[in-house]
Design an enzyme around this catalytic site. Structure first.
Site, PDB file in Angstrom:
ATOM      1  N   GLU A 247      95.322  78.461  64.053  1.00 52.47           N
ATOM      2  CA  GLU A 247      96.468  79.359  64.179  1.00 52.47           C
ATOM      3  C   GLU A 247      96.779  79.741  65.602  1.00 52.47           C
ATOM      4  OE1 GLU A 247      92.690  82.098  62.286  1.00 52.47           O
ATOM      5  OE2 GLU A 247      94.135  82.192  61.072  1.00 52.47           O
TER       6      GLU A 247
ATOM      7  N   ASP B 257      94.230  89.551  70.009  1.00 52.56           N
ATOM      8  CA  ASP B 257      95.732  88.711  69.976  1.00 52.56           C
ATOM      9  C   ASP B 257      96.448  88.482  71.193  1.00 52.56           C
ATOM     10  OD1 ASP B 257      95.367  89.617  65.736  1.00 52.56           O
ATOM     11  OD2 ASP B 257      94.793  87.807  66.964  1.00 52.56           O
TER      12      ASP B 257
HETATM   13  C1  6LW Z   1      95.564  86.839  63.378  1.00 55.83           C
HETATM   14  C2  6LW Z   1      95.128  85.140  63.167  1.00 55.83           C
HETATM   15  C3  6LW Z   1      93.824  85.354  62.911  1.00 55.83           C
HETATM   16  O1  6LW Z   1      97.136  87.469  63.313  1.00 55.83           O
HETATM   17  O2  6LW Z   1      93.726  87.306  62.652  1.00 55.83           O
HETATM   18  O3  6LW Z   1      91.644  85.170  61.977  1.00 55.83           O
HETATM   19  C4  6LW Z   1      94.522  87.465  62.267  1.00 55.83           C
HETATM   20  N1  6LW Z   1      92.989  84.672  63.161  1.00 55.83           N
HETATM   21  O4  6LW Z   1      95.416  85.164  64.739  1.00 55.83           O
HETATM   22  C5  6LW Z   1      94.990  89.309  62.222  1.00 55.83           C
HETATM   23  O5  6LW Z   1      93.671  89.385  64.185  1.00 55.83           O
END
Ligand code: 6LW
Length: 553
Positions: A232, A60
């Site tokens: 996300e 991330d």
């Molecule tokens: C992160 C989100 C994600 O906050 O996983 O699957 C979480 N996507 O963007 C943890 O990496």
């Protein structure tokens, strides 16, 4: 015995301020890690760099530019310190300069699984102040911290209780207005599993708080009719008068991708790019050489020379969908097509060696984070930047003296609490990690651990066996613990024992040396249980010195 100060972790100083502690502490003299992935064995062509730029579990990524310097943050879950801040002048060579979360009195992940805690962070710079915003999952929720100097001190967390979701990021607009974006549930009942939305709310910079209504600007993803999942990691940019919204879509695994939207206002409406996704590896042949997978969750940055680049997460399987190194940070140039940013053309594999930015100077260096390398720590007075612990230390697990580091046994790797374990990330599928310790102890077992999470780890240790020493290898697979190998050896001279873990993809081998050269205890054990595919979670394997009180066999 001199107090220790980690270059980037004042927090450790606080912990180690205490005078020499438990007499049961075990002395480790040095630790050496070598990464030897074949894909990086050829000499690096001039002006080129290796991907990932931060190898090992650095998921991330979020990046910002301030003048001619770049600052990058990553998620760290229940590891400590939280949210590392790396600095660079060329987006390729990075140096750890601090952590946005380093005060152990302000945060606790006790009782949480290794993949809870610090989810995706985002970093921005505005008007002389650095902002890092993040979600402490099951540990307080959304918050931001600020600093004038990225090396710290960082402020105490300012909690944002209005936000019900994860992956918050700031956007500071040219008109002086500011906003916080995040991904959360859709308005009303989700239509399908994975149905999420991107939200925005105005942020009052002076009052340091969210104001006004919250609004959904993306419902589901690029095309709701296709039931896109896990929209996300939102980042908003103002470029050439337009607003560009970059998000991750598809979930952080095989189907991960980066998608882009464009609008005339931060409040939308946002139109998705017809050529989405602008980054993915999900449609490439599984049998391609040196595969990179999971690519997504990106952030864009414009360099001083005007060129655009993207940092993003991805993983390097050693076989099928097996990787023990977690989700790493990669870098690629961005090209503009019909006014849209594109990170990688469809069907193209992510290169593991490519030409770097013009700003990359020959001979530029940074911390050992990319390509093949050897890092040796003599534990003299100062610990290298690579060291972390699992969970926030409550007592003082470590002290460094003139000659060696003392690890106090406290707790167990399965405890979901800090234990006497000092760790560094496994950054290669092919690696060697070795150490030398003093084995003159009765109530303690000590050695090296390879740890993915509280249920998935190896402990390669030495313990007292009457007048002799016993080497043993304990394995926890999904929480089931088994001693899979052991050997009794004469007490070595000066009680000095060397231990080595060698990894070659799934094959983990364990060697010891009590003075007559390296001897195998167990070779080619199937270590794929340390992979994210089998162990689950969001992290990667970490390795290092570990000590615990003897357990009843
Ligand atoms: C992160 C989100 C994600 O906050 O996983 O699957 C979480 N996507 O963007 C943890 O990496």
């Amino acid at each position: 015995m001199r107090k220790l100060v980690w270059s980037a972790a004042a927090w450790l100083a606080a912990i180690l301020a205490a005078p020499a502690f438990a007499t049961d502490a075990v002395r480790f003299y040095w630790f050496e890690y070598t990464g030897r992935d074949p894909v990086y064995s050829a000499p690096l062509p001039a002006g080129s760099f290796h991907n990932p730029i931060l190898a090992g579990y650095y998921p991330d990524p979020s990046v910002t530019r301030v003048g001619d310097k770049y600052y990058l943050v990553n998620s760290t879950f229940a590891h400590w310190p939280g949210i590392p801040i790396h600095e660079s002048t060329d987006l390729v060579h990075w140096t750890l300069i601090g952590h946005a979360l380093s005060d152990p009195t302000k945060v606790s992940f006790d009782g949480l699984g290794t993949s809870r805690g610090v989810f995706a962070p985002a970093i921005e710079y505005h008007d002389g102040t650095f902002y890092v915003i993040n979600t402490l999952v099951d540990a307080g929720g959304n918050f931001f911290v600020t600093a004038k100097n990225p090396r710290g001190p960082w402020s105490d967390p300012v909690w944002l209780k209005e936000i019900d979701g994860i992956d918050p990021s700031f956007f500071f607009d040219e008109d002086g207005k500011a906003y916080v974006l995040n991904n959360g549930g859709p308005e009303g009942t989700p239509l399908y599993n994975g149905h999420r939305a991107i939200w925005i709310q105005e942020f009052d910079v002076r009052a340091r708080k969210l104001v006004g209504p919250r609004k959904v600007i993306v419902n589901g993803g690029t095309d709701l009719a296709k039931q896109p999942i896990w929209i996300e990691g939102p980042h908003l940019y103002r470029i050439d008068g337009g607003y560009f919204l970059l998000c991750a879509e598809g979930g952080t695994e095989r189907n991960h991708s980066a998608v882009i939207f464009r609008g005339k206002s931060p409040w939308g409406p946002f139109e998705p790019y017809a050529g989405n996704p602008i980054l993915t590896q999900r449609d490439l042949p599984a049998d391609r050489p040196d595969p990179v997978t999971n690519a997504g969750h990106a952030d864009l940055v414009q360099m001083k020379d005007g060129s655009w680049w993207a940092v993003f997460l991805a993983s390097r399987p050693y076989k099928d969908y097996l990787f023990n190194t977690g989700r790493e940070t990669f870098l690629l140039p961005v090209t503009w097509k019909d006014g849209w940013p594109v990170i990688l053309e469809h069907g193209k594999p992510i290169p593991t060696t490519l030409p770097g930015p013009k700003a990359m100077k020959a001979g530029a260096t940074g911390d050992a984070l990319s390509g093949n390398f050897t890092r040796r720590d003599e534990f003299k007075g100062r610990l290298g930047p690579e060291w972390i612990t699992v969970h926030v230390p409550r007592s003082n697990p470590l002290v460094i003296g003139e000659s060696g580091m003392f690890v106090a046994p406290s707790g167990d790797l399965a405890d979901k609490r800090n234990a006497g374990f000092l760790a560094r990330r496994q950054q290669h599928a092919h690696f060697d990690a070795s150490t030398e310790l003093q084995s003159s102890f009765s109530m303690v077992e000590a050695g090296l651990a390879a740890f993915q999470n509280e249920s998935s780890w190896y402990f390669f240790g030495v313990r007292d066996a009457g007048s002799q020493n016993e080497l043993f290898l304990e394995r926890s697979v999904g929480g089931t613990r088994t001693v899979v190998a052991k050997s009794t050896v004469p007490r070595p001279a000066k009680h000095l024992v060397r231990l080595r873990i060698s990894g070659d993809g799934a094959a983990y081998s364990f060697f010891y040396d009590t003075g007559s050269g390296w001897q195998p205890l167990l070779q080619d054990d199937d270590g794929s249980f340390l992979s994210t595919e089998k162990a689950g979670g969001f992290v990667g394997t970490v390795l290092g010195p570990y000590a615990r009180y003897r357990q009843n066999q």
